[in-house]
Design a protein around this motif. Structure first.
Motif, mmCIF file in Angstrom:
data_model
loop_
_atom_site.group_PDB
_atom_site.id
_atom_site.type_symbol
_atom_site.label_atom_id
_atom_site.label_comp_id
_atom_site.label_asym_id
_atom_site.label_seq_id
_atom_site.Cartn_x
_atom_site.Cartn_y
_atom_site.Cartn_z
ATOM 1 N N LEU A 225 0.813 -1.213 0.000
ATOM 2 C CA LEU A 225 0.000 0.000 0.000
ATOM 3 C C LEU A 225 0.846 1.262 0.000
ATOM 4 O O LEU A 225 0.424 2.301 -0.497
ATOM 5 C CB LEU A 225 -0.935 -0.009 1.220
ATOM 6 N N THR A 226 2.031 1.189 0.573
ATOM 7 C CA THR A 226 2.874 2.387 0.650
ATOM 8 C C THR A 226 3.934 2.440 -0.444
ATOM 9 O O THR A 226 4.664 3.424 -0.525
ATOM 10 C CB THR A 226 3.591 2.449 2.018
ATOM 11 N N LEU A 227 4.027 1.403 -1.292
ATOM 12 C CA LEU A 227 5.088 1.373 -2.296
ATOM 13 C C LEU A 227 5.078 2.590 -3.231
ATOM 14 O O LEU A 227 6.135 3.200 -3.450
ATOM 15 C CB LEU A 227 5.016 0.073 -3.102
ATOM 16 N N PRO A 228 3.926 2.977 -3.815
ATOM 17 C CA PRO A 228 3.958 4.173 -4.676
ATOM 18 C C PRO A 228 4.462 5.420 -3.954
ATOM 19 O O PRO A 228 5.271 6.177 -4.486
ATOM 20 C CB PRO A 228 2.490 4.319 -5.111
ATOM 21 N N ALA A 229 3.973 5.617 -2.714
ATOM 22 C CA ALA A 229 4.421 6.778 -1.951
ATOM 23 C C ALA A 229 5.898 6.669 -1.600
ATOM 24 O O ALA A 229 6.619 7.673 -1.584
ATOM 25 C CB ALA A 229 3.590 6.908 -0.662
ATOM 26 N N LEU A 230 6.370 5.445 -1.338
ATOM 27 C CA LEU A 230 7.780 5.249 -1.015
ATOM 28 C C LEU A 230 8.665 5.582 -2.210
ATOM 29 O O LEU A 230 9.702 6.247 -2.072
ATOM 30 C CB LEU A 230 8.009 3.799 -0.574
ATOM 31 N N ALA A 284 11.867 -4.051 6.167
ATOM 32 C CA ALA A 284 12.520 -2.890 6.788
ATOM 33 C C ALA A 284 13.626 -2.346 5.882
ATOM 34 O O ALA A 284 13.772 -1.127 5.724
ATOM 35 C CB ALA A 284 13.093 -3.289 8.150
ATOM 36 N N ALA A 285 14.396 -3.255 5.276
ATOM 37 C CA ALA A 285 15.456 -2.816 4.357
ATOM 38 C C ALA A 285 14.860 -2.141 3.129
ATOM 39 O O ALA A 285 15.440 -1.189 2.588
ATOM 40 C CB ALA A 285 16.314 -4.016 3.956
ATOM 41 N N THR A 286 13.693 -2.617 2.684
ATOM 42 C CA THR A 286 13.026 -1.993 1.531
ATOM 43 C C THR A 286 12.658 -0.552 1.848
ATOM 44 O O THR A 286 12.791 0.340 0.993
ATOM 45 C CB THR A 286 11.750 -2.780 1.171
ATOM 46 N N ALA A 287 12.202 -0.303 3.070
ATOM 47 C CA ALA A 287 11.830 1.058 3.461
ATOM 48 C C ALA A 287 13.029 1.997 3.462
ATOM 49 O O ALA A 287 12.877 3.209 3.278
ATOM 50 C CB ALA A 287 11.185 1.044 4.843
ATOM 51 N N PRO A 293 16.200 -0.591 -8.165
ATOM 52 C CA PRO A 293 16.635 -1.998 -8.255
ATOM 53 C C PRO A 293 16.774 -2.658 -6.883
ATOM 54 O O PRO A 293 16.454 -3.836 -6.720
ATOM 55 C CB PRO A 293 17.989 -1.905 -8.967
ATOM 56 N N ALA A 294 17.241 -1.880 -5.898
ATOM 57 C CA ALA A 294 17.362 -2.442 -4.552
ATOM 58 C C ALA A 294 15.992 -2.749 -3.968
ATOM 59 O O ALA A 294 15.781 -3.797 -3.344
ATOM 60 C CB ALA A 294 18.119 -1.467 -3.648
ATOM 61 N N ILE A 295 15.039 -1.826 -4.169
ATOM 62 C CA ILE A 295 13.683 -2.057 -3.678
ATOM 63 C C ILE A 295 13.072 -3.286 -4.351
ATOM 64 O O ILE A 295 12.456 -4.142 -3.701
ATOM 65 C CB ILE A 295 12.809 -0.804 -3.925
ATOM 66 N N VAL A 368 6.291 2.286 7.021
ATOM 67 C CA VAL A 368 6.638 0.879 6.814
ATOM 68 C C VAL A 368 7.421 0.344 8.006
ATOM 69 O O VAL A 368 7.212 -0.791 8.455
ATOM 70 C CB VAL A 368 7.442 0.695 5.514
ATOM 71 N N LEU A 369 8.331 1.144 8.543
ATOM 72 C CA LEU A 369 9.112 0.704 9.697
ATOM 73 C C LEU A 369 8.222 0.480 10.920
ATOM 74 O O LEU A 369 8.468 -0.434 11.717
ATOM 75 C CB LEU A 369 10.207 1.727 10.008
ATOM 76 N N ILE A 370 7.193 1.320 11.068
ATOM 77 C CA ILE A 370 6.243 1.103 12.161
ATOM 78 C C ILE A 370 5.522 -0.227 11.969
ATOM 79 O O ILE A 370 5.306 -0.994 12.922
ATOM 80 C CB ILE A 370 5.239 2.272 12.237
#
Length: 397
Positions: A225-230, A284-287, A293-295, A368-370
Motif C-alpha cells: 500500500l505504501t510502495l507508490p508513496a515510497l 525494513a530494508a526496503t523502506a 533496483p534495490a527495492i 513501513v518501519l512502524i
C-alpha cells in the motif's frame, strides 16, 4: 523430482478444483467494484458488496467448517460451491439489482463457499502420499498465488471489454466446474466423537499460528500500500510500482515451488519463525533502500520467503490440532490471513486509513518501519507462547 511423484490422477483433479474454486474468490473484490461502477449501485455499492462478501466469508469459514467434523466433505463442499455459483449467476443475470439485493447476493456467494479452502487443504493430507504432503501444500500455495496474480487483469478485461457483470459469469462457471469435479475425488468423512465439546475453543488454542499468519499478511499489505508513496519519496518513478509488485508476485510463485521441491532442516515451526523474521528484515530494508533496483530485489526476496511462511504455517497448524479439527483450523487460518492481507475491501480500507494517518505525520519509510515493528512484536509474542508451552510439556508428561 518431488513434484513428479506427487501428480497422481486424484492429486491432479484436486489441483484443478483448488484453482477453479479460488478464481472467484480472487476475482470478487475487483469484480464488485467494476460492477458498481457500471451499474446503478455505484462505487459505494460495489465497495459494500466487497465488504459483505469478505465479512460473510470470514464468518462462514469457521462456522461451516465445524460441519465437516462429522459429515462427508465432498457433499458439503460441493453444495456450498453450487449455492455460491448460483449467487454469482444471479448477480450476472438480474438486471440492475438495487444495492440491498446485490449486497445480499455477494454475502451469500462469500459465505456458502467459505469452507472449501480449508476442506480442500485437509483433502490433500489424504490424497498426497505422506512424504509429499509439504509438496502438495506448496503446490496449493503456488496455485493460489498464481490465481491472485492473474485475476486483476482478467477482471479488468472482462468488465471493461464485455460488460460490468461479465466477471460474474466466469465466477459462476469456475465455481460450478469445481463443484462438479469434486465428485471425481474420493470422499472423506470427518471423525465423530472426538473433541465434540467446544471445538471452536480447541481450534483457537492454536492462536499463535493464526497471529503469525495475520502478522505476515499485514506486513506485506503495508509495503504494497505504501510502495507508490515510497518510490515518490525517494524521487523514483511511481510507475515502477506495478512492475515491482509483479516481480514480487512471480517470486512468491517461484518460492512456493522451490520450498515444495525438497525437505528443509529444522521443524516447520522453526522454519516459519526464521523466515518470518527474515521477511521483517527484508521489508525494513526496503523502506530504507534508495534505488528502485534495490527495492525490487528486496521485495522479490520477501516474496520468496512469503511463500514458505504460508506453507509452514499450514504444516504447523496440522501438527497442533487433532485431525477432525483440521478443516476448522485451516478455514480460520484462511479467513485470518485474508483479513490481515487486506484482500477484502473492508480490510484494505482499514489498512489504507491507518497508512494514510501515518503518512500525514511521517514519511512512507517511517510508516513501513512502524509496520515492521508491529509485526516483530506480534512474532515475539508467538515465540514466547511456544517457549512457555515447551516448558510446560515435561511437567504435564
Amino acid at each position: 523430482m518431488a513434484y513428479r511423484g506427487l501428480f497422481t490422477r486424484h492429486v491432479s483433479i484436486w489441483a484443478a478444483v483448488v484453482t477453479a474454486s479460488r478464481l472467484p474468490v480472487a476475482m470478487a473484490p475487483l469484480a464488485f467494484l467494476f460492477y458498481g461502477r457500471g451499474t446503478d449501485t455505484g462505487y459505494s455499492g460495489g465497495a459494500a458488496m466487497a465488504a459483505a462478501y469478505a465479512l460473510a466469508e470470514a464468518i462462514g469459514a469457521p462456522l461451516l467448517s465445524t460441519r465437516l467434523r462429522s459429515r462427508p466433505h465432498r457433499r458439503e463442499i460441493a453444495v456450498g460451491l453450487a449455492v455460491s455459483a448460483c449467487a454469482f449467476a444471479l448477480l450476472g443475470t438480474v438486471p440492475h439489482p438495487g444495492t440491498g439485493l446485490a449486497v445480499a447476493l455477494a454475502a451469500v456467494a462469500g459465505a456458502t463457499a467459505a469452507a472449501a479452502p480449508g476442506a480442500l487443504r485437509t483433502m490433500a493430507e489424504h490424497l498426497a502420499p505422506g512424504p509429499h504432503l509439504h509438496t502438495a501444500l506448496s503446490l496449493e500455495s503456488t496455485l493460489n498465488m498464481a490465481v491472485w496474480a492473474a485475476s486483476p487483469a482478467l477482471v479488468s478485461a472482462l468488465a471493461l471489454g464485455v460488460g460490468p457483470q461479465a466477471p460474474f459469469f466466469l465466477a459462476t462457471t469456475a465455481t460450478f466446474a469445481a463443484a462438479a469435479a469434486l465428485w471425481l475425488l474420493p470422499d472423506r468423512t470427518g471423525a465423530t466423537g472426538e473433541g465434540e465439546r467446544a471445538p471452536l475453543r480447541q481450534a483457537l488454542s492454536a492462536w499463535p499460528v493464526y497471529l503469525t499468519s495475520t502478522a505476515a499478511m499485514y506486513l506485506l499489505a503495508s509495503i504494497e500500500l505504501t510502495l507508490p508513496a515510497l518510490l515518490e519519496h525517494r524521487d523514483l518513478p511511481v510507475a515502477y510500482s506495478g512492475p515491482i509488485l509483479t516481480g514480487f508476485a512471480l517470486a512468491s510463485i517461484a518460492g512456493g515451488l522451490v520450498y515444495g521441491a525438497r525437505t528443509w532442516p529444522g521443524s516447520v515451526q522453526r522454519q516459519s519463525l526464521v523466515m518470518l523474521l527474515l521477511m521483517i528484515a527484508g521489508v525494513a530494508a526496503t523502506a530504507l533502500a534508495s534505488t528502485w533496483p534495490a527495492i525490487a530485489a528486496l521485495l522479490a526476496l520477501t516474496g520468496l520467503l512469503q511463500a514458505a511462511v504460508l506453507i509452514t504455517r499450514n504444516l504447523t497448524l496440522r501438527e497442533q490440532l487433532p485431525a477432525d479439527l483440521h478443516p476448522l483450523g485451516y478455514s480460520a487460518l484462511y479467513a485470518g490471513s485474508g483479513i490481515g492481507y487486506g484482500l477484502s475491501a473492508a480490510a484494505t480500507g482499514l489498512l489504507l486509513a491507518v497508512t494514510g494517518l501515518l503518512l500525514a505525520v511521517t514519511g512512507p519509510d517511517t510508516a513501513v518501519l512502524i509496520a515492521t515493528g508491529t509485526t516483530l512484536v506480534l512474532t515475539a509474542a508467538t515465540g514466547l507462547k511456544r517457549r512457555a508451552a515447551t516448558g510446560e510439556e515435561p511437567a504435564s508428561g
